[in-house]
Design a protein around this motif. Structure first.
Motif, short mmCIF file in Angstrom:
data_model
loop_
_atom_site.label_atom_id
_atom_site.label_comp_id
_atom_site.label_asym_id
_atom_site.label_seq_id
_atom_site.Cartn_x
_atom_site.Cartn_y
_atom_site.Cartn_z
N PHE A 45 1.15 -1.27 0.18
CA PHE A 45 0.02 -0.24 -0.64
C PHE A 45 0.91 1.27 0.03
N LEU B 178 2.84 1.82 -3.19
CA LEU B 178 1.98 2.35 -4.44
C LEU B 178 1.46 2.98 -5.19
N PRO B 179 1.91 4.01 -4.76
CA PRO B 179 1.79 5.47 -4.65
C PRO B 179 3.31 6.24 -4.21
N LEU B 180 4.01 5.78 -4.21
CA LEU B 180 4.81 6.26 -3.24
C LEU B 180 5.49 7.42 -4.41
N ARG C 60 4.35 9.89 -5.88
CA ARG C 60 3.50 10.48 -6.18
C ARG C 60 2.97 11.54 -4.71
N SER D 82 2.45 13.08 -0.59
CA SER D 82 2.47 13.29 -0.53
C SER D 82 2.98 12.80 1.29
N SER E 212 -0.37 11.98 2.84
CA SER E 212 -0.90 11.19 2.36
C SER E 212 -0.20 9.49 3.18
N LEU E 213 0.86 9.22 2.36
CA LEU E 213 1.61 7.92 3.29
C LEU E 213 0.76 7.93 5.04
N ILE F 69 -1.91 6.23 4.94
CA ILE F 69 -2.26 5.02 4.31
C ILE F 69 -2.01 4.03 5.00
#
Lengths: 478, 304
Positions: B89, B92-94, B96, B98, B101-102, B105
């Motif tokens: 998790f 996946l978005p690492l 882009r 911020s 958001s990390l 998550i």
């Protein structure tokens, strides 16, 4: 990959729009909102009204938290604490006044935290000066706590000690004296107020609201002015720790909060009809179609506060302060180098959103027909729920938080309905699904639509619209 | 805080130190987990405490049915799996994502694990038999040793021993093995590591799995001491984070020392001064540390 290298997800795109359209677009949502507000009790049944009321309370919280998280970019994982402070202050004052033997301690405590806040606000001490100042104020507060001392002597002592401290520490001594005055004043005022409340048996919910907001403002200023110096993960952890500490206090301070076994019950419901002029009352009755009972009145009150919060938030966001918040979010260093007092703005928005949470807490405590609060309503999981609402509706979107609150509250109701049917899945009793569902929502939204549903959706539509226009224009050229 | 330190309170000190030491060992392991992940991704994993919870709960459920030899690996495997899920998790978005958001998550995964555990095994505490106990009237009772005026249970010795083993093992792993050195390279400079041919994503995955496995081992050994509960993760995670910050994030030895000190201090203050508020002690310490020395107390100034 350093923190500073990661850009904020929020980017502002300047789309030229004609001014007249903009104004109409701005007013339209408010008009729809007001229409729904007035006529909702006519159309919905009792259960739906309850859901709508809860949506209102959480919307108030989410709008406040969104100002902090979405616009200023500061994560708070302890927002439920302020919700709880509001609820407990008001609940205690109206339903379970503080017992006589606890009053001196509580009032001295309130005096000390107000005085420390005043000291911080006025002189901005740091390091050892701060430590000495706080310990002096605590000692002086303890002096106020003693039963046999004359108040005048206490006051003189407080002012003198703080003045000498100011001179010695090379802070402005007039201002440190003032914190001594604040200590005496607030401690004695709250002692007088608490005694009066105890004699009369209860205070009005509106007094509770104001006292709750005052206390929350002081506490959030104290916490915010220190904690907001931290960034990113550290800030999140610090607010998380703060939230859990407050929840533990609610659970363990049995003599005042009733602890985790009792909670506070029989809280009277809040009402406003006797305070407003007759024509307004008739207006409400006309809108609701008949006489307005306590529950409907409560609904009107909650959503009136939501309306005020949204108007306030929208205005703040569009003002100079709002631009400063967004600048802080995008890059704190850049904002500071352009002359934005980042620390001050961060603390301001923190206090503002805490106060909104406190109002929501008071309203929650005076819920018509329930009137019961319990520490578990203000715990870590509630803070996370609030974050889910903000994230789902979209960070930096005021109307989005309203949507987020509505979506999560409806989802919670659905899950509750589902659990009532005792569903089974491979022989596993499905109970307490909330955390799993909320966790999944958080992860999916953050990965797929980090702008939130509303903004993600509207961005998508705008993109489609623009590409359609562009292709149309190209066809015209050809 | 006018609590008279009477004689019988003082007599409790050795016992409190022992129990604090045990708790501190868990904090130490969690702190090492935080540091491993922080080194490879600069992410603070808010789900760190849940790994301990998963290890503890799975072990407690299995220990009552099967032997330790089955329960231990299964629980650790479950923890590693959870770590892999979090890594997925986060990864996946690492590019882009911020910081905010990390954070969100990892919090999302944290409450999801907690909810899953609650769903599968209920909210109640699950008792687990100690590893090396004696059967007394059908119940497994732990051996106790008398030591400097305190009783020390065999299970507490297990916790301390396993912690020592893990810490030494970690040290050897990061100094002597290729994989460990590759992970350290990622921590120092990701771009550089990529240039010399290290698969950074795989290293990040490995660091999450390792941190989770460590947490799960801690959970397994500690489940007979504390009762395994699905909400034990938050407190342990925060305590471990506190230790990690105290020792300087990314500094293993500092984290271990700080964890043990924190455990003892928490136990002593909770036991002697504020027994009602003993759960809050660690959080108060965390707040104070974050405000006073966010760069860590045990870390040298030059490094920070």
């Amino acid at each position: 990959m350093k923190d500073s290298e990661r850009r904020g997800t929020h980017t502002e795109k300047a789309i030229p729009v004609r001014k007249k359209n903009l104004q109409l677009l701005n007013i339209l949502p408010f008009a729809v909102f007001l229409a729904c507000y007035a006529f909702a009790p006519r159309v919905v049944n009792d259960a739906q009204l309850t859901t709508i009321i809860y949506i209102g309370i959480y919307a108030l919280l989410a709008v406040g938290l969104n100002l902090l998280m979405g616009y200023a970019g500061q994560v708070s994982l302890g927002h439920a604490a302020f919700f709880g402070v509001g609820a407990y202050t008001s609940g205690i004052l109206t339903a379970k006044p503080i017992a006589n033997e606890v009053i001196p301690g509580v009032s001295a405590g309130v005096g000390v935290i107000s005085a420390v806040a005043a000291l911080l606000l006025l002189t901005k001490p740091s390091g050892w000066k701060l430590a000495v100042g706080i310990s002096l104020l605590v000692a002086l507060g303890w002096l106020h706590n003693l039963p046999n001392l004359i108040p005048v002597l206490c006051a003189a002592c407080a002012v003198a000690v703080m003045g000498i401290f100011g001179l010695m520490a090379k802070l402005q001594w007039m201002r440190t004296c003032l914190s001594g005055v604040v200590l005496t004043l607030v401690a004695n005022l709250s002692k007088w107020f608490l005694k009066g409340t105890l004699e009369r048996g209860s205070a009005s919910p509106w007094t509770g609201l104001l006292v709750g907001v005052f206390l929350t403002a002081v506490i959030s200023y104290l916490i915010g002015s220190q904690v907001l110096r931290l960034k990113g993960h550290y800030l999140a952890m610090a607010t998380l720790a703060f939230g859990i500490i407050v929840e533990i206090v609610f659970r363990q301070w049995t003599s005042v909060t009733g602890g985790s076994s009792d909670g506070i019950f029989n809280i009277p419901s809040i009402q406003f009809f006797s305070y407003i002029p007759g024509f307004l009352r008739r207006l409400y009755e006309a809108a609701a179609g008949g006489s307005v009972d306590l529950r409907t009145q409560y609904y009107y009150l909650v959503w009136a506060f939501v309306f005020i919060a949204i108007v306030l938030a929208v205005n703040i966001v569009r003002s100079r302060v709002g631009r400063a918040f967004r600048a802080v979010h995008s890059s704190e260093q850049a904002a500071a180098s352009l002359g934005v007092d980042t620390a001050r703005y961060k603390v301001q928005v923190f206090v503002l959103s805490a106060c909104m949470a406190s109002v929501a807490g008071t309203l929650h405590a005076h819920n018509a027909g329930i009137g019961y609060i319990h520490p578990s309503e203000f715990g870590f999981i509630v803070s996370v729920e609030l974050v889910v609402m903000v994230v789902l509706g979209g960070m930096a979107s005021v109307w989005g938080s309203l949507f987020g609150a509505a979506a999560i509250q409806t989802l919670k109701d659905r899950l509750l309905d589902l659990e009532k049917t005792n569903p089974e899945f491979w022989g596993l009793k499905l109970q307490g699904l909330d955390p799993i569902v909320f966790g999944a929502v958080l992860i999916v939204v953050m990965i797929v639509l980090p702008q939130g549903l509303v903004r993600g959706f509207s961005d998508g539509v705008a993109l489609l619209w623009r590409s359609a226009r562009r292709s149309g224009r190209q066809q015209g050229v050809n | 805080m006018s609590v008279g330190l009477s004689v019988d309170l003082l007599a409790q000190v050795p016992q409190l130190v022992i129990s604090g030491f045990t708790r501190g060992c868990i904090y130490a392991i969690v702190a090492v987990g935080f540091s491993i992940i922080y080194n490879s991704t600069q992410v603070i994993n808010f789900a760190q405490g849940e790994f301990v919870m998963i290890g503890a709960v799975v072990a407690a459920v299995l220990l009552s049915k099967t032997s330790l030899l089955v329960a231990f690996p299964t629980a650790v495997a479950a923890g590693c799996l959870a770590g892999a899920v979090v890594a997925l998790f986060v990864l996946l978005p690492l590019k882009r994502a911020s910081v905010v958001s990390l954070i969100i998550i990892t919090i999302g995964t944290s409450i999801m694990f907690r909810g899953l555990a609650q769903l599968l095994w209920g909210e109640a505490a699950i008792p687990a038999p100690p590893f090396t106990g004696v059967v007394v009237q059908g119940y497994v009772e732990d051996r106790e040793f008398h030591f400097l005026g305190a009783y020390i249970r065999a299970q507490e010795l297990w916790v301390m021993g396993v912690t020592a083993l893990l810490v030494v093992g970690m040290h050897i792993f990061f100094r002597r093995t290729i994989l460990g050195q590759a992970m350290r390279a990622c921590a120092i400079n990701q771009l550089g590591a990529r240039i010399v041919g290290i698969n950074v994503r795989r290293m990040i995955m490995a660091s999450f799995v390792m941190a989770a496995g460590l947490g799960a081992v801690a959970g397994v050994v500690v489940s007979p001491v504390f009762y395994a509960k699905c909400n034990m993760g938050t407190a342990l995670g925060l305590g471990g984070f506190c230790a990690a910050v105290l020792g300087g994030l990314g500094n293993f030895a500092g984290g271990v020392a700080a964890g043990i000190i924190l455990g003892i201090v928490e136990s002593l203050t909770g036991g002697l001064l504020w027994s009602d508020y003993k759960d809050a002690v660690a959080f108060v310490i965390l707040l104070v540390i974050l405000l006073l020395r966010p760069e860590g107390v045990l870390r040298r100034r030059a490094e920070a």
